[in-house]
Design a protein around this motif. Structure first.
Motif, PDB file in Angstrom:
ATOM      1  N   TYR A  50     -31.031 -18.125  83.261  1.00 27.75           N
ATOM      2  CA  TYR A  50     -31.326 -18.212  81.249  1.00 27.75           C
ATOM      3  C   TYR A  50     -30.004 -17.567  80.838  1.00 27.75           C
ATOM      4  CZ  TYR A  50     -33.468 -19.323  76.956  1.00 27.75           C
ATOM      5  OH  TYR A  50     -33.236 -19.644  75.634  1.00 27.75           O
ATOM      6  N   THR A  54     -25.291 -20.626  73.797  1.00 27.88           N
ATOM      7  CA  THR A  54     -24.755 -22.428  74.324  1.00 27.88           C
ATOM      8  C   THR A  54     -23.423 -21.951  72.985  1.00 27.88           C
ATOM      9  OG1 THR A  54     -26.067 -23.493  72.455  1.00 27.88           O
ATOM     10  CG2 THR A  54     -26.055 -23.044  75.461  1.00 27.88           C
ATOM     11  N   SER A  73     -28.326 -25.198  82.321  1.00 28.08           N
ATOM     12  CA  SER A  73     -28.982 -25.808  81.446  1.00 28.08           C
ATOM     13  C   SER A  73     -30.858 -25.658  81.443  1.00 28.08           C
ATOM     14  CB  SER A  73     -28.965 -27.577  82.235  1.00 28.08           C
ATOM     15  OG  SER A  73     -27.564 -28.012  82.683  1.00 28.08           O
ATOM     16  N   TYR A  75     -33.307 -24.846  78.652  1.00 29.19           N
ATOM     17  CA  TYR A  75     -34.364 -24.719  77.591  1.00 29.19           C
ATOM     18  C   TYR A  75     -35.947 -23.401  77.376  1.00 29.19           C
ATOM     19  CZ  TYR A  75     -36.493 -28.371  79.583  1.00 29.19           C
ATOM     20  OH  TYR A  75     -37.958 -29.734  80.534  1.00 29.19           O
ATOM     21  N   SER A 199     -28.839 -32.698  76.601  1.00 25.93           N
ATOM     22  CA  SER A 199     -30.022 -31.403  76.447  1.00 25.93           C
ATOM     23  C   SER A 199     -29.286 -29.395  76.977  1.00 25.93           C
ATOM     24  CB  SER A 199     -30.851 -32.263  77.496  1.00 25.93           C
ATOM     25  OG  SER A 199     -30.333 -32.151  79.061  1.00 25.93           O
ATOM     26  N   TYR A 202     -29.384 -27.935  74.689  1.00 27.17           N
ATOM     27  CA  TYR A 202     -30.353 -27.416  74.219  1.00 27.17           C
ATOM     28  C   TYR A 202     -31.373 -26.502  74.282  1.00 27.17           C
ATOM     29  CZ  TYR A 202     -35.872 -27.690  72.482  1.00 27.17           C
ATOM     30  OH  TYR A 202     -36.758 -27.374  72.172  1.00 27.17           O
ATOM     31  N   ARG A 203     -32.275 -25.649  73.880  1.00 28.23           N
ATOM     32  CA  ARG A 203     -32.466 -24.442  74.007  1.00 28.23           C
ATOM     33  C   ARG A 203     -34.009 -24.467  73.524  1.00 28.23           C
ATOM     34  NH1 ARG A 203     -29.337 -24.689  76.988  1.00 28.23           N
ATOM     35  NH2 ARG A 203     -28.130 -23.172  78.429  1.00 28.23           N
ATOM     36  N   VAL A 204     -34.284 -24.066  72.146  1.00 32.79           N
ATOM     37  CA  VAL A 204     -35.557 -24.266  71.038  1.00 32.79           C
ATOM     38  C   VAL A 204     -35.560 -25.253  70.332  1.00 32.79           C
ATOM     39  CG1 VAL A 204     -35.442 -22.123  71.473  1.00 32.79           C
ATOM     40  CG2 VAL A 204     -34.081 -22.044  69.379  1.00 32.79           C
ATOM     41  N   SER A 221     -36.489 -33.945  81.340  1.00 34.10           N
ATOM     42  CA  SER A 221     -35.717 -32.978  80.097  1.00 34.10           C
ATOM     43  C   SER A 221     -36.570 -33.594  79.029  1.00 34.10           C
ATOM     44  CB  SER A 221     -34.829 -32.341  80.279  1.00 34.10           C
ATOM     45  OG  SER A 221     -34.089 -34.047  80.419  1.00 34.10           O
ATOM     46  N   ILE A 225     -38.733 -31.915  76.326  1.00 36.13           N
ATOM     47  CA  ILE A 225     -38.192 -31.489  75.058  1.00 36.13           C
ATOM     48  C   ILE A 225     -38.728 -32.750  73.777  1.00 36.13           C
ATOM     49  CG2 ILE A 225     -36.200 -31.699  73.563  1.00 36.13           C
ATOM     50  CD1 ILE A 225     -35.209 -31.391  76.212  1.00 36.13           C
ATOM     51  N   GLU A 228     -42.155 -31.051  72.470  1.00 34.47           N
ATOM     52  CA  GLU A 228     -41.490 -29.691  72.043  1.00 34.47           C
ATOM     53  C   GLU A 228     -41.031 -30.179  70.309  1.00 34.47           C
ATOM     54  OE1 GLU A 228     -40.652 -26.074  73.635  1.00 34.47           O
ATOM     55  OE2 GLU A 228     -38.414 -26.796  72.915  1.00 34.47           O
ATOM     56  N   CYS A 290     -30.196 -37.031  76.532  1.00 34.03           N
ATOM     57  CA  CYS A 290     -31.253 -36.490  77.933  1.00 34.03           C
ATOM     58  C   CYS A 290     -30.994 -37.294  79.158  1.00 34.03           C
ATOM     59  CB  CYS A 290     -32.719 -36.085  77.686  1.00 34.03           C
ATOM     60  SG  CYS A 290     -32.876 -35.130  76.391  1.00 34.03           S
TER      61      CYS A 290
END
Length: 473
Positions: A50, A54, A73, A75, A199, A202-204, A221, A225, A228, A290
């Motif tokens: 991880y 980025t 990649s 997340y 994506s 994309y992390r959080v 993904s 996502i 979330e 995505c």
């Protein structure tokens, strides 16, 4: 086919220390080859290492030289979609370990730790050059008979200006296929004033708080996502090429008033509006692509013999060997929709034994004919080229493994694999943390099998392994 020729030792370069590269290194050394693994990051794991930061990566994954700053990649919240029982190499089960994530579908860190354990157990780290990126791979003696091919490999260690250049008898490309973003071309995207990202970076979800977000895509993904973002964003809009979405995604959308489904985007307007093909519009803050990943080998020069054409890497015999350059060049980890670790292990053993002379490939013309027939069979079904390497076929994987003497996947592995897919169709939010009577029977078979008991008695019971409310989060 098996050969009786004397075993030959080769100097072999493996590019990548992820799931495919690690087992390739092990099998090559087992066959007596001199192996050097090049890994651009500081540790093993490949995609599963991880990278939270980025910064410096283009938001859409574009690069002038074809190389990315960020490889992974992953997340932050990503959990496996396959249960740990079906994963793991044949001689190194993916066990629950003390003080680690005990869930059947653990987070990404648990798989990274498993790969780290694998590398340490088999003493693979001594073969790996960490923080070293391969910048060029090309034939030394192009035009010579394939058995005499050698490869120039130029690499550069991070922080070191000068590139090192070495010659190898063979190269195994094991760089993965979830790093280089695939981004569609949409009218107006270059002038759209909102934020656009893939994506890949994309992390959080917190930075999307209060926004109207459009997610392009409907696969894994996009689903994860979307689940979330719906808790943070004002609205989440899925844009899909086909309205045929999974039952799990349909149920998710129906549960949330601030989640909508739209057809393909027609254009992006400068005032921030997103125009869909059915004529509807919304004003969005962010577009999140995505839209999957593409195969890319910016370091590899094969004089045009191996190409990537709309997601099809080829020509590759059995998704592994370019007929005109094998066995001195091979690819491990190209196939998707497989039980990854056992398949990569079979690939690795086949590659290693070909290089040692224990096995031989069919003549190039026979391999090319096989590839042509495979392409024609795919084309006849109307399947786009981008899905060439999507296997989703237990029988194919079993036949592939049989070439090197591996038994077929155990029945309980297949059952648990299918069960997870069926459960995800029913409920994306809960499928990882539920099981039924059939799952329980398959788990009993798993834990009683030689695969799980080969390293000694298990230190947990089935009841201890059962999901609890504390883990269902």
């Amino acid at each position: 086919m098996v050969s009786v020729r004397p075993v030959q030792m080769k100097r072999v370069c493996v590019i990548g220390a992820g799931p495919a590269g690690l087992v390739a290194a092990r099998e090559l050394r087992k066959e007596g080859h001199d192996v050097v693994v090049f890994e651009q990051n500081h540790d093993v794991g490949g995609q599963w290492l991880y990278q939270p930061n980025t910064e410096g990566e283009d938001l859409l994954g574009r690069s002038e030289d074809g190389f990315l700053r960020v490889h992974s990649s992953m997340y932050a919240s990503l959990r496996l979609r396959s249960s740990r029982e079906i994963m793991g190499y044949t001689d190194f089960p993916f066990l629950v370990r003390k003080n680690r994530d005990p869930r059947r579908f653990p987070g990404h860190e648990e798989l990274y730790l498993y790969l780290r354990d694998f590398a340490e157990h088999f003493r693979l780290r001594e073969m790996i050059r960490f923080s070293t990126r391969v910048e060029y791979v090309g034939m030394v003696n192009y035009g010579d008979p394939v058995n005499d091919l050698k490869w120039t490999v130029r690499s550069r260690e991070k922080g070191v200006g000068k590139a090192a250049e070495e010659v190898f008898n063979a190269v195994v490309v094991a760089t993965g296929h979830y790093s280089h973003p695939s981004v569609p071309s949409i009218k107006g995207m270059d002038s759209w004033k909102g934020k656009q990202l893939h994506s890949h970076v994309y992390r959080v979800p917190e930075s999307f708080r209060g926004e109207k977000v459009v997610i392009l895509g409907k696969e894994h993904s996009a689903q994860d996502i979307g689940m979330e973002l719906v808790k943070f964003s004002k609205e989440v809009h899925f844009s899909v090429r086909s309205n045929e979405i999974s039952g799990g995604l349909a149920k998710l959308i129906s549960k949330h008033e601030n989640m909508r489904l739209h057809p393909k985007i027609d254009s992006l307007e400068e005032d921030g509006r997103v125009l869909f093909e059915d004529g509807t519009t919304i004003k969005a803050d962010t577009i999140l692509y995505c839209t999957g990943y593409r195969y890319a080998f910016p370091f590899l020069d094969t004089k045009g013999i191996v190409t990537v054409d709309d997601g099809r890497v080829g020509p590759l015999y059995e998704h592994t060997f370019p007929p005109l350059l094998s066995p001195s060049l091979s690819f491990s980890g190209i196939p998707r929709k497989i039980v990854a670790c056992p398949f990569f292990e079979a690939q690795a053993r086949w590659i290693a034994q070909l290089l040692s002379g224990k096995r031989t490939l069919p003549p190039p013309n026979e391999m090319m004919r096989s590839i042509k027939e495979f392409y024609e069979s795919r084309d006849a079904t109307g399947l786009p080229k981008e899905y060439t390497h999507d296997i989703a076929d237990f029988e194919y994987c079993d036949n592939y493994a049989a070439r090197v003497g591996f038994p077929p996947l155990e029945g309980w592995k297949k059952e648990l694999c299918v069960s997870a897919i069926i459960k995800s169709e029913a409920d994306l939010e809960t499928f990882r943390d539920t099981w039924d009577e059939n799952d329980e029977e398959q788990l009993r078979q798993a834990f009683d099998s030689p695969h799980f008991k080969q390293l000694g008695p298990l230190d947990f019971s089935l009841n201890a392994y059962r999901p609890t409310q504390d883990l269902v989060q």
